[in-house]
Scaffold this motif. Structure first.
Motif, mmCIF file in Angstrom:
data_model
loop_
_atom_site.group_PDB
_atom_site.id
_atom_site.type_symbol
_atom_site.label_atom_id
_atom_site.label_comp_id
_atom_site.label_asym_id
_atom_site.label_seq_id
_atom_site.Cartn_x
_atom_site.Cartn_y
_atom_site.Cartn_z
ATOM 1 N N ASP A 68 4.429 -8.455 1.623
ATOM 2 C CA ASP A 68 3.115 -8.606 2.247
ATOM 3 C C ASP A 68 3.289 -9.647 3.342
ATOM 4 O OD1 ASP A 68 -0.267 -9.207 1.001
ATOM 5 O OD2 ASP A 68 0.542 -9.230 3.011
ATOM 6 N N ASN A 69 3.450 -9.203 4.564
ATOM 7 C CA ASN A 69 3.731 -10.133 5.662
ATOM 8 C C ASN A 69 2.550 -11.054 5.964
ATOM 9 O OD1 ASN A 69 6.339 -9.212 5.957
ATOM 10 N ND2 ASN A 69 5.829 -7.774 7.586
ATOM 11 N N ALA A 70 1.357 -10.603 5.648
ATOM 12 C CA ALA A 70 0.186 -11.461 5.870
ATOM 13 C C ALA A 70 0.238 -12.687 4.968
ATOM 14 C CB ALA A 70 -1.093 -10.677 5.632
ATOM 15 N N LYS A 71 0.893 -12.524 3.828
ATOM 16 C CA LYS A 71 1.027 -13.636 2.882
ATOM 17 C C LYS A 71 2.424 -14.240 2.923
ATOM 18 C CE LYS A 71 -2.347 -11.793 -0.413
ATOM 19 N NZ LYS A 71 -2.589 -11.360 -1.814
ATOM 20 N N ASN A 72 3.281 -13.726 3.802
ATOM 21 C CA ASN A 72 4.672 -14.201 3.864
ATOM 22 C C ASN A 72 5.327 -14.180 2.489
ATOM 23 O OD1 ASN A 72 4.870 -14.590 6.586
ATOM 24 N ND2 ASN A 72 4.952 -16.809 6.505
ATOM 25 N N THR A 73 5.117 -13.104 1.770
ATOM 26 C CA THR A 73 5.624 -13.012 0.401
ATOM 27 C C THR A 73 6.296 -11.669 0.173
ATOM 28 O OG1 THR A 73 3.844 -14.461 -0.374
ATOM 29 C CG2 THR A 73 5.019 -13.184 -2.034
ATOM 30 N N MET A 74 7.412 -11.736 -0.553
ATOM 31 C CA MET A 74 8.133 -10.536 -0.950
ATOM 32 C C MET A 74 8.090 -10.446 -2.469
ATOM 33 S SD MET A 74 12.165 -9.625 -0.294
ATOM 34 C CE MET A 74 12.739 -11.085 -1.164
ATOM 35 N N TYR A 75 8.141 -9.245 -2.986
ATOM 36 C CA TYR A 75 8.036 -9.033 -4.426
ATOM 37 C C TYR A 75 9.179 -8.150 -4.929
ATOM 38 C CZ TYR A 75 3.262 -10.422 -3.291
ATOM 39 O OH TYR A 75 2.155 -11.090 -2.823
ATOM 40 N N LEU A 76 9.435 -8.271 -6.221
ATOM 41 C CA LEU A 76 10.348 -7.353 -6.890
ATOM 42 C C LEU A 76 9.720 -6.996 -8.226
ATOM 43 C CD1 LEU A 76 13.127 -5.924 -6.682
ATOM 44 C CD2 LEU A 76 14.029 -7.775 -8.121
ATOM 45 N N ARG A 77 9.271 -5.770 -8.322
ATOM 46 C CA ARG A 77 8.725 -5.277 -9.574
ATOM 47 C C ARG A 77 9.880 -4.697 -10.369
ATOM 48 N NH1 ARG A 77 4.639 -5.899 -13.244
ATOM 49 N NH2 ARG A 77 4.484 -4.009 -14.527
ATOM 50 N N MET A 78 10.074 -5.195 -11.579
ATOM 51 C CA MET A 78 11.190 -4.767 -12.420
ATOM 52 C C MET A 78 10.643 -4.123 -13.684
ATOM 53 S SD MET A 78 13.712 -8.056 -11.957
ATOM 54 C CE MET A 78 12.644 -9.145 -12.896
ATOM 55 N N ASN A 79 10.919 -2.847 -13.854
ATOM 56 C CA ASN A 79 10.500 -2.106 -15.038
ATOM 57 C C ASN A 79 11.715 -1.688 -15.851
ATOM 58 O OD1 ASN A 79 7.755 -2.187 -14.236
ATOM 59 N ND2 ASN A 79 7.988 -0.318 -13.031
ATOM 60 N N SER A 80 11.467 -1.307 -17.080
ATOM 61 C CA SER A 80 12.540 -0.820 -17.966
ATOM 62 C C SER A 80 13.725 -1.776 -17.966
ATOM 63 C CB SER A 80 12.988 0.578 -17.530
ATOM 64 O OG SER A 80 11.902 1.476 -17.520
ATOM 65 N N LEU A 81 13.443 -3.030 -18.153
ATOM 66 C CA LEU A 81 14.487 -4.045 -18.081
ATOM 67 C C LEU A 81 15.496 -3.888 -19.208
ATOM 68 C CD1 LEU A 81 12.294 -7.021 -16.939
ATOM 69 C CD2 LEU A 81 14.351 -6.228 -15.769
ATOM 70 N N LYS A 82 16.743 -4.202 -18.877
ATOM 71 C CA LYS A 82 17.853 -4.100 -19.821
ATOM 72 C C LYS A 82 18.513 -5.478 -19.971
ATOM 73 C CE LYS A 82 18.911 0.472 -17.906
ATOM 74 N NZ LYS A 82 19.965 1.311 -17.266
ATOM 75 N N PRO A 83 19.209 -5.698 -21.064
ATOM 76 C CA PRO A 83 19.894 -6.989 -21.224
ATOM 77 C C PRO A 83 20.836 -7.297 -20.067
ATOM 78 C CG PRO A 83 19.820 -5.853 -23.312
ATOM 79 C CD PRO A 83 19.279 -4.886 -22.284
ATOM 80 N N GLU A 84 21.437 -6.274 -19.473
ATOM 81 C CA GLU A 84 22.353 -6.511 -18.358
ATOM 82 C C GLU A 84 21.634 -6.917 -17.069
ATOM 83 O OE1 GLU A 84 22.209 -3.806 -20.329
ATOM 84 O OE2 GLU A 84 22.666 -1.965 -19.199
#
Length: 116
Positions: A68-84
């Protein structure tokens, strides 16, 4: 200056969303991670406009990068997380040389721990 946040402890199959707050103008941005005893590796990157995204094969289909460039923020949505996926996650300005992604202007990382 970049600051990552949003890490934590989650069970296998769970989800987390990481955020990266940037001060100043940014260009292509990316997420990288470093697991204990391993080298830092590329996870995902996004163009300045947000219209083009890139993913490591290990996270494709499970992680989604956005900004979101208006907020100067980047995101990473992580689903189905694994131990690795357990690692310290870093955000950075990202650039690609051939098939290799690299970062600079590293921010402080955020720890993601996935329990089995």
């Amino acid at each position: 200056q970049l600051q990552a946040s949003g890490g934590g402890l989650v069970q296998t199959g769970g989800s987390l969303r990481l955020s990266c707050a940037a001060s100043g103008r940014t260009f292509s941005m990316g997420w990288f991670r470093q697991a204990p005893g391993k080298e830092r590796e590329f996870v995902a990157a996004i163009s300045w406009s947000g219209t083009t995204t890139y993913y490591a094969d290990s996270v494709k289909g499970r992680f989604t990068i956005s900004r979101d460039n208006a907020k100067n923020t980047m995101y990473l949505r992580m689903n189905s997380l694994k131990p690795e996926d357990t690692a310290v996650y870093f955000c950075a300005r990202a650039s690609k040389d051939g098939t290799t992604w690299s970062g600079d202007s590293w921010g402080q990382g955020t720890l993601v721990t996935v329990s089995s």
